[in-house]
Motif scaffolding. Structure first.
Motif, PDB file in Angstrom:
ATOM      1  N   SER A 174      50.002  29.830 -10.502  1.00 35.86           N
ATOM      2  CA  SER A 174      51.242  30.488 -10.077  1.00 35.86           C
ATOM      3  C   SER A 174      51.572  31.685 -10.958  1.00 35.86           C
ATOM      4  N   PHE A 175      51.507  31.519 -12.280  1.00 31.70           N
ATOM      5  CA  PHE A 175      51.852  32.607 -13.192  1.00 31.70           C
ATOM      6  C   PHE A 175      50.810  33.719 -13.182  1.00 31.70           C
ATOM      7  N   THR A 176      49.602  33.435 -12.716  1.00 23.24           N
ATOM      8  CA  THR A 176      48.541  34.434 -12.745  1.00 23.24           C
ATOM      9  C   THR A 176      48.453  35.229 -11.448  1.00 23.24           C
ATOM     10  N   TYR A 177      48.535  34.565 -10.313  1.00 24.61           N
ATOM     11  CA  TYR A 177      48.211  35.215  -9.041  1.00 24.61           C
ATOM     12  C   TYR A 177      49.398  35.382  -8.092  1.00 24.61           C
ATOM     13  N   ILE A 178      50.446  34.626  -8.243  1.00 26.76           N
ATOM     14  CA  ILE A 178      51.520  34.631  -7.251  1.00 26.76           C
ATOM     15  C   ILE A 178      52.694  35.447  -7.766  1.00 26.76           C
ATOM     16  N   PRO A 179      53.202  36.411  -6.983  1.00 25.40           N
ATOM     17  CA  PRO A 179      54.383  37.170  -7.405  1.00 25.40           C
ATOM     18  C   PRO A 179      55.572  36.249  -7.618  1.00 25.40           C
ATOM     19  N   ILE A 180      56.492  36.681  -8.462  1.00 27.19           N
ATOM     20  CA  ILE A 180      57.610  35.823  -8.842  1.00 27.19           C
ATOM     21  C   ILE A 180      58.497  35.478  -7.648  1.00 27.19           C
ATOM     22  N   ALA A 181      58.543  36.359  -6.644  1.00 28.64           N
ATOM     23  CA  ALA A 181      59.390  36.083  -5.479  1.00 28.64           C
ATOM     24  C   ALA A 181      58.855  34.937  -4.638  1.00 28.64           C
ATOM     25  N   TYR A 182      57.544  34.643  -4.737  1.00 28.11           N
ATOM     26  CA  TYR A 182      56.937  33.612  -3.904  1.00 28.11           C
ATOM     27  C   TYR A 182      56.551  32.364  -4.694  1.00 28.11           C
ATOM     28  N   ARG A 183      56.879  32.315  -5.975  1.00 30.66           N
ATOM     29  CA  ARG A 183      56.508  31.143  -6.771  1.00 30.66           C
ATOM     30  C   ARG A 183      57.275  29.901  -6.347  1.00 30.66           C
ATOM     31  N   SER A 184      58.512  30.075  -5.927  1.00 34.65           N
ATOM     32  CA  SER A 184      59.273  28.910  -5.477  1.00 34.65           C
ATOM     33  C   SER A 184      58.660  28.319  -4.214  1.00 34.65           C
ATOM     34  N   VAL A 185      58.170  29.173  -3.314  1.00 39.26           N
ATOM     35  CA  VAL A 185      57.540  28.680  -2.094  1.00 39.26           C
ATOM     36  C   VAL A 185      56.264  27.918  -2.440  1.00 39.26           C
ATOM     37  N   PHE A 186      55.461  28.494  -3.329  1.00 37.63           N
ATOM     38  CA  PHE A 186      54.212  27.835  -3.701  1.00 37.63           C
ATOM     39  C   PHE A 186      54.469  26.514  -4.424  1.00 37.63           C
ATOM     40  N   SER A 187      55.371  26.524  -5.393  1.00 36.55           N
ATOM     41  CA  SER A 187      55.685  25.290  -6.113  1.00 36.55           C
ATOM     42  C   SER A 187      56.319  24.256  -5.197  1.00 36.55           C
ATOM     43  N   GLY A 188      57.114  24.722  -4.235  1.00 37.57           N
ATOM     44  CA  GLY A 188      57.726  23.782  -3.297  1.00 37.57           C
ATOM     45  C   GLY A 188      56.703  23.083  -2.429  1.00 37.57           C
ATOM     46  N   ALA A 189      55.674  23.834  -2.002  1.00 37.25           N
ATOM     47  CA  ALA A 189      54.626  23.212  -1.193  1.00 37.25           C
ATOM     48  C   ALA A 189      53.887  22.138  -1.990  1.00 37.25           C
ATOM     49  N   VAL A 190      53.613  22.415  -3.278  1.00 38.00           N
ATOM     50  CA  VAL A 190      52.962  21.413  -4.119  1.00 38.00           C
ATOM     51  C   VAL A 190      53.927  20.273  -4.428  1.00 38.00           C
ATOM     52  N   ALA A 191      55.211  20.593  -4.566  1.00 42.40           N
ATOM     53  CA  ALA A 191      56.207  19.576  -4.917  1.00 42.40           C
ATOM     54  C   ALA A 191      56.379  18.533  -3.827  1.00 42.40           C
ATOM     55  N   VAL A 192      56.070  18.885  -2.581  1.00 40.48           N
ATOM     56  CA  VAL A 192      56.160  17.865  -1.527  1.00 40.48           C
ATOM     57  C   VAL A 192      55.222  16.704  -1.846  1.00 40.48           C
ATOM     58  N   GLY A 193      53.991  17.029  -2.194  1.00 42.69           N
ATOM     59  CA  GLY A 193      53.052  15.977  -2.566  1.00 42.69           C
ATOM     60  C   GLY A 193      53.449  15.277  -3.861  1.00 42.69           C
ATOM     61  N   TRP A 194      53.932  16.036  -4.844  1.00 43.93           N
ATOM     62  CA  TRP A 194      54.313  15.428  -6.110  1.00 43.93           C
ATOM     63  C   TRP A 194      55.528  14.515  -5.947  1.00 43.93           C
ATOM     64  N   GLN A 195      56.533  14.957  -5.212  1.00 43.98           N
ATOM     65  CA  GLN A 195      57.703  14.113  -4.988  1.00 43.98           C
ATOM     66  C   GLN A 195      57.351  12.891  -4.148  1.00 43.98           C
ATOM     67  N   THR A 196      56.377  13.027  -3.279  1.00 46.23           N
ATOM     68  CA  THR A 196      55.888  11.844  -2.557  1.00 46.23           C
ATOM     69  C   THR A 196      55.343  10.822  -3.543  1.00 46.23           C
ATOM     70  N   TYR A 197      54.581  11.291  -4.520  1.00 41.18           N
ATOM     71  CA  TYR A 197      54.048  10.382  -5.538  1.00 41.18           C
ATOM     72  C   TYR A 197      55.177   9.759  -6.354  1.00 41.18           C
ATOM     73  N   LEU A 198      56.177  10.551  -6.771  1.00 40.35           N
ATOM     74  CA  LEU A 198      57.277  10.001  -7.551  1.00 40.35           C
ATOM     75  C   LEU A 198      58.074   8.983  -6.746  1.00 40.35           C
ATOM     76  N   SER A 199      58.323   9.285  -5.484  1.00 41.02           N
ATOM     77  CA  SER A 199      59.058   8.333  -4.643  1.00 41.02           C
ATOM     78  C   SER A 199      58.255   7.040  -4.456  1.00 41.02           C
ATOM     79  N   PHE A 200      56.950   7.191  -4.282  1.00 46.30           N
ATOM     80  CA  PHE A 200      56.105   6.006  -4.147  1.00 46.30           C
ATOM     81  C   PHE A 200      56.100   5.199  -5.444  1.00 46.30           C
TER      82      PHE A 200
END
Length: 278
Positions: free
Chosen positions: A213-239
């Motif tokens: 994220s810090f290397t390739y993704i512009p700062i305006a789109y980092r929330s979108v990218f992290s949010g897409a990954v966070a869906v899977g991560w929050q699924t793991y935390l909820s599980f």
């Protein structure tokens, strides 16, 4: 027959007109030559090889891959505009969507009956943490920027994993227990059961996500990218949180004495200590 007056005037007039033409021709001819032929005309091959106008130069610059994804690019640009205009509201709405999808996915994985209360708890926890998480990652983006890009990324990852990850996981699992009606002792037990294992597993995922994220993704789109990954991560935390709940239920079922009232538990202990009559 002598010439008439009109004939003489015409002859004089023609002679004056010819003098005017001869005197003006050398002066006007070079002007016409200079205006019409300012220089040698380039050939067709030279015209084809000539560079384009400055207005066409920007169009020839390479376009980022993030701007060539069609509908995804337009959706990302709309999200970036919304984030610039209403950053906190955008983060809260994004968190609600992420935590909703994560809990639905976690409940489907568990194979148990769907519990709407769990989804509501998850969305409340996500909405409360949305703005602090956004502020943290903006601060992390602007901090620890050194001359070496590798050193900067490494420091950012270590700081995030040592400070943010355990703090957030403690908040997440503790809030889950408190909102479910558990006591402080049960809440602490939930934190002890879940935070260490989730922190260890976070090292397997988030360092790579942050580095990319810090290397390739512009700062305006980092929330979108992290949010897409966070869906899977929050699924793991909820599980993981659901697994801890099941373990706690099993532990309570195996200790019926602890679940009894104080008087009944004491009576049961006394009866067990009485010797059996011969």
């Amino acid at each position: 027959m002598p010439p008439t007056t009109s004939t003489i005037l015409r002859a004089v007039f023609r002679r004056q007109l010819e003098q005017l033409r001869t005197t003006r021709l050398p002066r006007s001819a070079p002007r016409r030559f200079q205006s019409s032929n300012s220089g040698p005309k380039p050939s067709a091959s030279e015209t084809a090889k000539a560079p384009s106008s400055p207005a066409a130069t920007p169009a020839q610059q390479p376009v980022s891959i993030w701007l060539r994804l069609g509908p995804l690019t337009r959706a990302g640009q709309a999200y970036a505009r919304s984030q610039r205009n209403r950053p906190w509201a955008t983060q809260i709405a994004s968190a609600l969507a992420i935590y909703f999808a994560a809990d639905i996915s976690a409940q489907r994985i568990s194979g148990k009956e769907y519990v709407p209360e769990r989804t509501v708890r998850n969305m409340v926890i996500g909405a409360v943490s949305a703005v602090p998480c956004f502020i943290w990652f903006v601060w992390l983006s602007k901090s620890f920027n050194y001359g070496s890009h590798i050193v900067s990324i490494g420091v950012k990852i270590v700081v995030n994993q040592m400070i943010f990850t355990p703090t957030f996981n403690t908040y997440f699992f503790g809030s889950q227990a408190l909102l479910a009606g558990d006591s402080l002792a049960d809440t602490w037990d939930r934190i002890v059961r879940t935070v260490p294992i989730s922190w260890m597993n976070a090292w397997k995922l988030w360092p790579a996500v942050l580095a990319f994220s810090f290397t390739y993704i512009p700062i305006a789109y980092r929330s979108v990218f992290s949010g897409a990954v966070a869906v899977g991560w929050q699924t793991y935390l909820s599980f993981l949180n659901r697994q801890a709940e099941i373990e706690e239920e099993v532990a309570h079922q195996k200790s019926p004495v602890a679940a009894l009232p104080t008087v009944e538990a004491a009576t049961l202990k006394l009866e067990q200590k009485r010797p059996i009559a011969a």
